[in-house]
Design a protein around this motif. Structure first.
Motif, mmCIF file in Angstrom:
data_model
loop_
_atom_site.group_PDB
_atom_site.id
_atom_site.type_symbol
_atom_site.label_atom_id
_atom_site.label_comp_id
_atom_site.label_asym_id
_atom_site.label_seq_id
_atom_site.Cartn_x
_atom_site.Cartn_y
_atom_site.Cartn_z
ATOM 1 N N HIS A 194 0.845 -1.211 0.000
ATOM 2 C CA HIS A 194 0.000 0.000 0.000
ATOM 3 C C HIS A 194 0.876 1.256 0.000
ATOM 4 C CE1 HIS A 194 -3.263 -2.508 2.312
ATOM 5 N NE2 HIS A 194 -3.131 -2.889 1.051
ATOM 6 N N VAL A 195 1.949 1.202 0.783
ATOM 7 C CA VAL A 195 2.875 2.340 0.827
ATOM 8 C C VAL A 195 3.483 2.538 -0.552
ATOM 9 C CG1 VAL A 195 4.915 3.331 1.932
ATOM 10 C CG2 VAL A 195 3.461 1.759 3.225
ATOM 11 N N TYR A 196 3.902 1.422 -1.139
ATOM 12 C CA TYR A 196 4.514 1.465 -2.474
ATOM 13 C C TYR A 196 3.540 2.065 -3.479
ATOM 14 C CZ TYR A 196 7.018 -0.166 -6.614
ATOM 15 O OH TYR A 196 7.687 -0.215 -7.797
ATOM 16 N N HIS A 197 2.295 1.648 -3.414
ATOM 17 C CA HIS A 197 1.261 2.151 -4.325
ATOM 18 C C HIS A 197 1.123 3.671 -4.218
ATOM 19 C CE1 HIS A 197 -2.881 3.288 -5.432
ATOM 20 N NE2 HIS A 197 -2.760 2.345 -6.352
ATOM 21 N N ASP A 198 1.111 4.175 -2.993
ATOM 22 C CA ASP A 198 0.855 5.604 -2.783
ATOM 23 C C ASP A 198 2.096 6.480 -2.952
ATOM 24 O OD1 ASP A 198 -1.720 4.857 -2.150
ATOM 25 O OD2 ASP A 198 -1.765 5.870 -0.198
ATOM 26 N N LEU A 199 3.266 5.949 -2.555
ATOM 27 C CA LEU A 199 4.439 6.826 -2.427
ATOM 28 C C LEU A 199 5.608 6.401 -3.309
ATOM 29 C CD1 LEU A 199 4.401 7.415 1.445
ATOM 30 C CD2 LEU A 199 3.323 8.788 -0.345
#
Ligand code: TXA
Ligand code: MG
Length: 376
Positions: A194-199
């Motif tokens: 999720h972090v990778y997706h957003d940032l």
């Protein structure tokens, strides 16, 4: 300069948590194949050591690093560096007037940047730390970077209960300012992906400790007012707090006209791309709603406990077995994010019980829905 993309992006892993499907993207692979994700399990201590050392290096250099906690993933920076903290706001697109929580590896550490800690606050720390409880305390002036507290005279502090977060903080030996590691307005990340997706492209490193346990952000309790008051419900419930410190106040999500005490609570939050509607938790009502939506040639997703799977919406995202509220908390943000991968026009969520952690779940859902209800 501000928008320049970082060329290095790693997802590193920690194996202490018995995670089997770990992701590892090496710098070279990333450069060569442009974002190809290789999945490998990392299971030797030396690899973990190198990952922590890299995270500590980056933080000391004034960079930001994402890391897991028991609640959600955080995006950390050294709390004494204004420049480093500014990178958090930039990466997330976070409004400048929304203060950050300072994370510590021990209770002792907070003495360096807080003043006059109330007795009841001390009792809370002794009872619930490490754990999902953030305390708002008087700030010792000129200790932390100004942008951490958005200029307030108070500071939010917490000692997380997660092996990776604690190891990082203990190695660093400095307080780390860290909001949730999502793009501002989106649900908090409960997985490294999720972090990778957003940032992706905006931060140099994600420490991957697998899915977070609780799945909702910490309880925030304000000790700067006369009666300690819950600003944001979370895993540590009002009942748990009252058992150890007596009467605790609560800022109701319905107090729309009051100036928000937790500055962050006034912004859109936890919102998928399509509108979320709350609905009465009855199979009949949800079926009626789905028919109505289908009659308008629209697609609907349902986020609910398994008992609602029989309603034939276009997509169903489970919150687990009925009345297992801790499972629902754990699954909620993934479900909201899953909706963004579909072509739904509307998302229906039958309301859950407000017992225990249900208070926190419904607080997030009311915000995700911006108070909207579906009536058929
Ligand atoms: O579980 C959590 O708390 C996660 C993990 C990473 O620790 N962090 C988190 O941070 O949720 P964030 O920034 O997404 O939410 C912090 C909340 C915001 O609503 C903010 O306004 C409030 O805490 N807050 C922080 N400092 C405050 C202060 N001095 N006074 C009042 N509210 C404060
Ligand atoms: Mg947040």
């Amino acid at each position: 300069m501000g928008m320049a993309k970082k060329e290095v992006f790693h997802i590193v892993t920690n194996n202490n948590l018995k995670v089997t499907n770990n992701l590892w993207i090496s710098t070279q692979e990333r450069r060569k194949v442009n974002m190809k994700t290789t999945i490998a399990s990392v299971d030797n201590l030396s690899t973990d050591n190198a990952s922590y050392a890299q995270a500590v290096d980056l933080l000391i250099k004034g960079e930001v690093v994402a890391f897991p906690t028991e609640t959600v993933y955080g995006l950390g920076a050294i709390a004494t560096s204004e420049e480093a903290v500014a990178k958090i706001f930039e990466a997330k697109g976070r409004p400048q007037d929304n203060p950050l929580i300072v994370h510590v590896g021990s209770k002792e550490e907070i003495k360096a940047f807080t003043n006059n800690i109330p007795k009841l606050a001390q009792v809370c720390m002794d009872t619930f730390w490490p754990g999902p409880l953030t305390l708002i305390l008087p700030l010792k002036p000129d200790t932390l970077a100004k942008n951490v507290t958005a200029g307030l005279q108070t500071v939010g502090v917490r000692m997380p209960e997660h092996i990776v977060a604690l190891e990082l903080l203990k190695r660093l030996k400095q307080p780390v300012a860290a909001p949730s590691a999502n793009k501002s307005g989106k649900p908090s990340p409960t997985k490294a992906a999720h972090v990778y997706h957003d940032l992706e492209g905006k931060i140099p490193l994600i420490l991957d400790g697998g899915a977070t346990g609780i799945g909702l952000e910490s309880t925030v309790i304000d000790f700067a007012s006369d009666i300690p008051s819950i600003l944001r419900p979370g895993g540590v419930t009002k009942a748990m707090l009252e058992k150890v410190i007596g009467q605790v106040g609560e800022s109701k999500p319905t107090d729309h006209n009051d100036a928000p005490r937790a500055p962050g609570m006034k912004y859109t939050h936890y919102a998928p791309d399509s509108p979320v509607y709350l609905i009465e938790p009855s199979i009949v009502k949800v079926k009626e709603a789905v028919d109505k939506i289908h009659n308008e040639q629209k697609k609907v997703a349902i986020i609910a406990s398994e008992s609602f799977e029989q309603v034939k919406g276009d997509y169903f995202f489970s919150l687990g077995i009925e009345n297992q509220l801790s499972d629902a908390a754990h699954l909620l943000y993934q479900a909201l994010r899953d909706c963004d991968e579909t072509d739904v026009d509307i998302i229906l969520v039958p309301v859950l019980s407000k017992e225990g952690v249900g208070t926190a779940i419904m607080n997030r859902l009311e915000k995700a829905a911006d108070g909207k209800w579906f009536y058929s």
